[in-house]
Design a protein around this motif. Structure first.
Motif, PDB file in Angstrom:
ATOM      1  N   ASP A   1       0.827  -1.208   0.000  1.00  0.00           N
ATOM      2  CA  ASP A   1       0.000   0.000   0.000  1.00  0.00           C
ATOM      3  C   ASP A   1       0.863   1.260   0.000  1.00  0.00           C
ATOM      4  N   LEU A   2       1.963   1.256   0.753  1.00  0.00           N
ATOM      5  CA  LEU A   2       2.877   2.402   0.752  1.00  0.00           C
ATOM      6  C   LEU A   2       3.587   2.509  -0.590  1.00  0.00           C
ATOM      7  N   LEU A   3       3.976   1.375  -1.152  1.00  0.00           N
ATOM      8  CA  LEU A   3       4.632   1.364  -2.451  1.00  0.00           C
ATOM      9  C   LEU A   3       3.743   1.967  -3.527  1.00  0.00           C
ATOM     10  N   ALA A   4       2.464   1.661  -3.481  1.00  0.00           N
ATOM     11  CA  ALA A   4       1.521   2.203  -4.466  1.00  0.00           C
ATOM     12  C   ALA A   4       1.466   3.724  -4.387  1.00  0.00           C
ATOM     13  N   LYS A   5       1.473   4.272  -3.182  1.00  0.00           N
ATOM     14  CA  LYS A   5       1.447   5.729  -3.000  1.00  0.00           C
ATOM     15  C   LYS A   5       2.743   6.359  -3.509  1.00  0.00           C
ATOM     16  N   VAL A   6       3.862   5.697  -3.212  1.00  0.00           N
ATOM     17  CA  VAL A   6       5.165   6.191  -3.691  1.00  0.00           C
ATOM     18  C   VAL A   6       5.184   6.230  -5.214  1.00  0.00           C
ATOM     19  N   ASN A   7       4.689   5.179  -5.830  1.00  0.00           N
ATOM     20  CA  ASN A   7       4.667   5.122  -7.297  1.00  0.00           C
ATOM     21  C   ASN A   7       3.751   6.183  -7.897  1.00  0.00           C
ATOM     22  N   GLU A   8       2.678   6.504  -7.207  1.00  0.00           N
ATOM     23  CA  GLU A   8       1.791   7.575  -7.679  1.00  0.00           C
ATOM     24  C   GLU A   8       2.545   8.904  -7.731  1.00  0.00           C
ATOM     25  N   VAL A   9       3.325   9.171  -6.693  1.00  0.00           N
ATOM     26  CA  VAL A   9       4.101  10.417  -6.643  1.00  0.00           C
ATOM     27  C   VAL A   9       5.173  10.420  -7.726  1.00  0.00           C
ATOM     28  N   ILE A  10       5.869   9.292  -7.880  1.00  0.00           N
ATOM     29  CA  ILE A  10       6.917   9.201  -8.898  1.00  0.00           C
ATOM     30  C   ILE A  10       6.338   9.421 -10.286  1.00  0.00           C
ATOM     31  N   ALA A  11       5.191   8.823 -10.560  1.00  0.00           N
ATOM     32  CA  ALA A  11       4.548   8.999 -11.863  1.00  0.00           C
ATOM     33  C   ALA A  11       4.235  10.467 -12.116  1.00  0.00           C
ATOM     34  N   LYS A  12       3.783  11.158 -11.093  1.00  0.00           N
ATOM     35  CA  LYS A  12       3.422  12.567 -11.243  1.00  0.00           C
ATOM     36  C   LYS A  12       4.647  13.440 -11.497  1.00  0.00           C
ATOM     37  N   VAL A  13       5.689  13.291 -10.641  1.00  0.00           N
ATOM     38  CA  VAL A  13       6.827  14.212 -10.721  1.00  0.00           C
ATOM     39  C   VAL A  13       7.723  13.932 -11.927  1.00  0.00           C
ATOM     40  N   THR A  14       7.672  12.706 -12.449  1.00  0.00           N
ATOM     41  CA  THR A  14       8.457  12.416 -13.652  1.00  0.00           C
ATOM     42  C   THR A  14       7.716  12.846 -14.913  1.00  0.00           C
ATOM     43  N   SER A  15       6.394  12.783 -14.869  1.00  0.00           N
ATOM     44  CA  SER A  15       5.617  13.162 -16.054  1.00  0.00           C
ATOM     45  C   SER A  15       5.459  14.670 -16.191  1.00  0.00           C
ATOM     46  N   ASP A  16       5.370  15.372 -15.069  1.00  0.00           N
ATOM     47  CA  ASP A  16       5.168  16.824 -15.151  1.00  0.00           C
ATOM     48  C   ASP A  16       6.479  17.618 -15.197  1.00  0.00           C
ATOM     49  N   GLY A  17       7.611  16.900 -15.114  1.00  0.00           N
ATOM     50  CA  GLY A  17       8.909  17.561 -15.229  1.00  0.00           C
ATOM     51  C   GLY A  17       9.451  18.151 -13.945  1.00  0.00           C
ATOM     52  N   SER A  18       8.711  18.010 -12.842  1.00  0.00           N
ATOM     53  CA  SER A  18       9.152  18.648 -11.601  1.00  0.00           C
ATOM     54  C   SER A  18      10.371  17.954 -10.991  1.00  0.00           C
ATOM     55  N   TYR A  19      10.476  16.620 -11.163  1.00  0.00           N
ATOM     56  CA  TYR A  19      11.686  15.964 -10.651  1.00  0.00           C
ATOM     57  C   TYR A  19      12.913  16.423 -11.435  1.00  0.00           C
ATOM     58  N   GLN A  20      12.784  16.526 -12.740  1.00  0.00           N
ATOM     59  CA  GLN A  20      13.909  16.991 -13.557  1.00  0.00           C
ATOM     60  C   GLN A  20      14.315  18.399 -13.144  1.00  0.00           C
ATOM     61  N   ALA A  21      13.337  19.241 -12.840  1.00  0.00           N
ATOM     62  CA  ALA A  21      13.631  20.602 -12.394  1.00  0.00           C
ATOM     63  C   ALA A  21      14.365  20.583 -11.060  1.00  0.00           C
ATOM     64  N   ALA A  22      13.943  19.689 -10.151  1.00  0.00           N
ATOM     65  CA  ALA A  22      14.607  19.569  -8.853  1.00  0.00           C
ATOM     66  C   ALA A  22      16.029  19.041  -9.030  1.00  0.00           C
ATOM     67  N   TYR A  23      16.188  18.106  -9.947  1.00  0.00           N
ATOM     68  CA  TYR A  23      17.511  17.559 -10.258  1.00  0.00           C
ATOM     69  C   TYR A  23      18.418  18.662 -10.801  1.00  0.00           C
ATOM     70  N   ASP A  24      17.930  19.436 -11.758  1.00  0.00           N
ATOM     71  CA  ASP A  24      18.729  20.516 -12.347  1.00  0.00           C
ATOM     72  C   ASP A  24      19.099  21.557 -11.293  1.00  0.00           C
ATOM     73  N   ALA A  25      18.155  21.875 -10.420  1.00  0.00           N
ATOM     74  CA  ALA A  25      18.412  22.852  -9.366  1.00  0.00           C
ATOM     75  C   ALA A  25      19.475  22.344  -8.398  1.00  0.00           C
ATOM     76  N   ALA A  26      19.420  21.063  -8.088  1.00  0.00           N
ATOM     77  CA  ALA A  26      20.401  20.478  -7.168  1.00  0.00           C
ATOM     78  C   ALA A  26      21.789  20.451  -7.793  1.00  0.00           C
ATOM     79  N   VAL A  27      21.840  20.175  -9.096  1.00  0.00           N
ATOM     80  CA  VAL A  27      23.131  20.207  -9.806  1.00  0.00           C
ATOM     81  C   VAL A  27      23.724  21.602  -9.731  1.00  0.00           C
ATOM     82  N   ALA A  28      22.897  22.599 -10.003  1.00  0.00           N
ATOM     83  CA  ALA A  28      23.374  23.995  -9.953  1.00  0.00           C
ATOM     84  C   ALA A  28      23.789  24.381  -8.548  1.00  0.00           C
ATOM     85  N   ALA A  29      23.021  23.971  -7.550  1.00  0.00           N
ATOM     86  CA  ALA A  29      23.317  24.346  -6.168  1.00  0.00           C
ATOM     87  C   ALA A  29      24.606  23.704  -5.668  1.00  0.00           C
ATOM     88  N   THR A  30      24.823  22.465  -6.009  1.00  0.00           N
ATOM     89  CA  THR A  30      26.032  21.794  -5.528  1.00  0.00           C
ATOM     90  C   THR A  30      27.268  22.357  -6.212  1.00  0.00           C
TER      91      THR A  30
END
Length: 265
Positions: A231-260
């Motif tokens: 049940d927890l895995l299903a919720k995690v996958n829902e979030v992953i599907a959202k943030v990978t499809s809407d580009g927000s994870y990529q934006a967070a990744y790019d921001a972290a690269v710039a910040a580091t």
């Protein structure tokens, strides 16, 4: 007789209560506690690291926060040795492990993986001036090549560089020091992490002109959860599907690269 019967009924009731408690699911446990406990190893920018104020940062920490927010609970991050995260997940010490984990069949035997949220190429990082020295497997023959203890990179060195000697340490900063001091030829690391380390090394490290084949190193990253945490895995996958499809994870990744790159992490 009535006392004995009452005692038996009490024991049965206690046993049933224990069974109900033990039947609590992973998601129910998190919701009841009001917090999501995430295990990580915060020396791996841009995925997870400590910022200049000693706060947890990075795109994996961002992802952990998105999961906690989706569940309506607080996020608690536990910093620990990388090779101790999966045992902590198995033992229930943390609810989920998020530390740029690569999916492998061996790990899948003992934990459950979420859906992939990122893929990354692998780099060989060497001492500045050696980038054109270590360009193929032959040039690394008989030499020590580093990787972080308990990581997929350790397996990659062993499988793709069988004529080299695997050299493992607990963190990449320690491997970088060994490389700069000339004790090892270099170390294998994810692309973003390697580039961050090179950019913040004051010219002491560089990327070797060396490439692993797609067959050797085609890795994807996922969260790790205890077996049976459906049940927890299903919720995690829902979030992953959202943030990978809407580009927000990529934006967070790019921001972290710039910040580091800016903070020298």
């Amino acid at each position: 007789m009535k006392k004995i019967l009452a005692l038996v009924l009490a024991l049965v009731l206690c046993a049933s209560m224990v069974c109900v408690a033990s039947a609590e699911t992973a998601l129910e446990k998190v919701l009841a506690a009001g917090k999501l406990v995430v295990g990580t190893e915060a020396t791996y920018p841009p995925y997870e690291y400590l910022d200049d104020n000693a706060n947890f940062a990075g795109c994996d920490i961002w992802l952990a926060q998105q999961i906690a927010d989706a569940l309506g609970v607080k996020l608690e991050v536990v910093d620990q040795a990388f090779d101790g995260i999966i045992p902590a997940v198995q033992a229930g010490g943390v609810d989920i492990g998020i530390a740029a984990f690569t999916c492998t069949p061996e790990r899948a035997e003992v934990i459950d993986f979420s859906d992939l949220y990122e893929t990354s190429a692998q780099l060989l990082i060497v001492k500045a001036g050696n980038g054109e020295k270590y360009v193929d497997k032959e040039s690394l023959k008989g030499l020590k090549v580093g990787a972080q203890l308990g990581t997929i990179q350790s397996g990659l060195v062993e499988s793709a560089l069988p004529d080299s000697e695997l050299f493992e340490l607990d963190t990449y900063p320690n491997l970088a020091l060994e490389t700069v001091n000339g004790n090892i030829a270099g170390f294998v690391v994810d692309y973003a992490v390697g580039m961050s380390m090179v950019n913040s090394s004051d010219g002491t490290l560089e990327v070797a002109n060396f490439e692993f084949s797609a067959e050797e190193a085609s890795f994807g990253k996922a969260c790790v959860l205890a077996k049976g945490s459906d049940d927890l895995l299903a919720k995690v996958n829902e979030v992953i599907a959202k943030v990978t499809s809407d580009g927000s994870y990529q934006a967070a990744y790019d921001a972290a690269v710039a910040a580091t790159g800016e903070t020298g992490e």
